[in-house]
Scaffold this motif. Sequence first.
Motif, PDB file in Angstrom:
ATOM      1  N   LEU A  18      67.840 -45.104   5.560  1.00 36.01           N
ATOM      2  CA  LEU A  18      68.515 -44.342   4.230  1.00 36.01           C
ATOM      3  C   LEU A  18      67.121 -43.614   3.789  1.00 36.01           C
ATOM      4  CD1 LEU A  18      70.689 -43.776   2.338  1.00 36.01           C
ATOM      5  CD2 LEU A  18      69.791 -45.870   1.119  1.00 36.01           C
ATOM      6  N   VAL A  19      67.183 -42.408   3.536  1.00 41.27           N
ATOM      7  CA  VAL A  19      65.921 -41.409   3.111  1.00 41.27           C
ATOM      8  C   VAL A  19      66.489 -41.020   1.618  1.00 41.27           C
ATOM      9  CG1 VAL A  19      64.712 -39.522   3.214  1.00 41.27           C
ATOM     10  CG2 VAL A  19      65.569 -40.659   5.465  1.00 41.27           C
ATOM     11  N   ASP A  20      65.607 -41.398   0.722  1.00 43.77           N
ATOM     12  CA  ASP A  20      65.911 -40.944  -0.718  1.00 43.77           C
ATOM     13  C   ASP A  20      65.157 -39.750  -1.116  1.00 43.77           C
ATOM     14  OD1 ASP A  20      66.240 -40.784  -3.345  1.00 43.77           O
ATOM     15  OD2 ASP A  20      64.836 -42.475  -3.862  1.00 43.77           O
ATOM     16  N   PHE A  21      65.304 -38.494  -1.110  1.00 47.11           N
ATOM     17  CA  PHE A  21      64.900 -37.278  -1.375  1.00 47.11           C
ATOM     18  C   PHE A  21      64.866 -37.252  -2.782  1.00 47.11           C
ATOM     19  CE2 PHE A  21      66.416 -36.438   2.711  1.00 47.11           C
ATOM     20  CZ  PHE A  21      65.075 -35.560   3.417  1.00 47.11           C
ATOM     21  N   TYR A  22      63.501 -37.469  -3.552  1.00 44.74           N
ATOM     22  CA  TYR A  22      63.347 -37.499  -5.106  1.00 44.74           C
ATOM     23  C   TYR A  22      62.208 -36.675  -5.490  1.00 44.74           C
ATOM     24  CZ  TYR A  22      59.136 -40.396  -4.850  1.00 44.74           C
ATOM     25  OH  TYR A  22      57.871 -40.788  -4.271  1.00 44.74           O
ATOM     26  N   ALA A  23      61.910 -37.039  -6.855  1.00 40.39           N
ATOM     27  CA  ALA A  23      60.652 -36.397  -7.503  1.00 40.39           C
ATOM     28  C   ALA A  23      60.326 -37.361  -8.624  1.00 40.39           C
ATOM     29  CB  ALA A  23      60.916 -34.696  -7.849  1.00 40.39           C
ATOM     30  N   ASP A  24      59.227 -37.473  -8.935  1.00 38.13           N
ATOM     31  CA  ASP A  24      58.590 -38.452  -9.791  1.00 38.13           C
ATOM     32  C   ASP A  24      59.195 -37.870 -11.341  1.00 38.13           C
ATOM     33  OD1 ASP A  24      57.240 -39.946  -8.130  1.00 38.13           O
ATOM     34  OD2 ASP A  24      55.287 -38.674  -8.651  1.00 38.13           O
TER      35      ASP A  24
END
Length: 102
Positions: A18-24
Amino acid sequence: MPKKSFSEIINSPGMPVLVDFYADWCGPCKAMAPVLEQLAQQHQGKLKVIKIDVDRNPAAAQQFRVQSIPTLILFHKGQPVWRQAGAVPAGQLTQAVQPFLS
C-alpha cells in the motif's frame, strides 16, 4: 542492506504494498498517518505500507498520475489493484486490502 527502489518494492512477489502518496504540508495526509500505521501493525508480515513524498519524488507521483494527495494505491504483484484519492476511513481501507492479504 541496499535500499530497494520504488519499482523493486511494488513488484516484489508475495505481499501486497500500500503506497501513500503524501506531502508534509498536507493536512489530510497527516490525518491518514495514524490510520496507516495502525493498518500496517494489524497486518504485519502480510502487507507492506510505504509513504512517498510527492515533493521529493515527483517522478513516482507522475508515473501513477497522482493529482491530489493523499492518494493511496494498493499494488499486488506489481499491479495497481485499488486506488483512492483523499482521506479514507480505517474500515474502508481494511476492506480494500483484505482480499489481497494471504
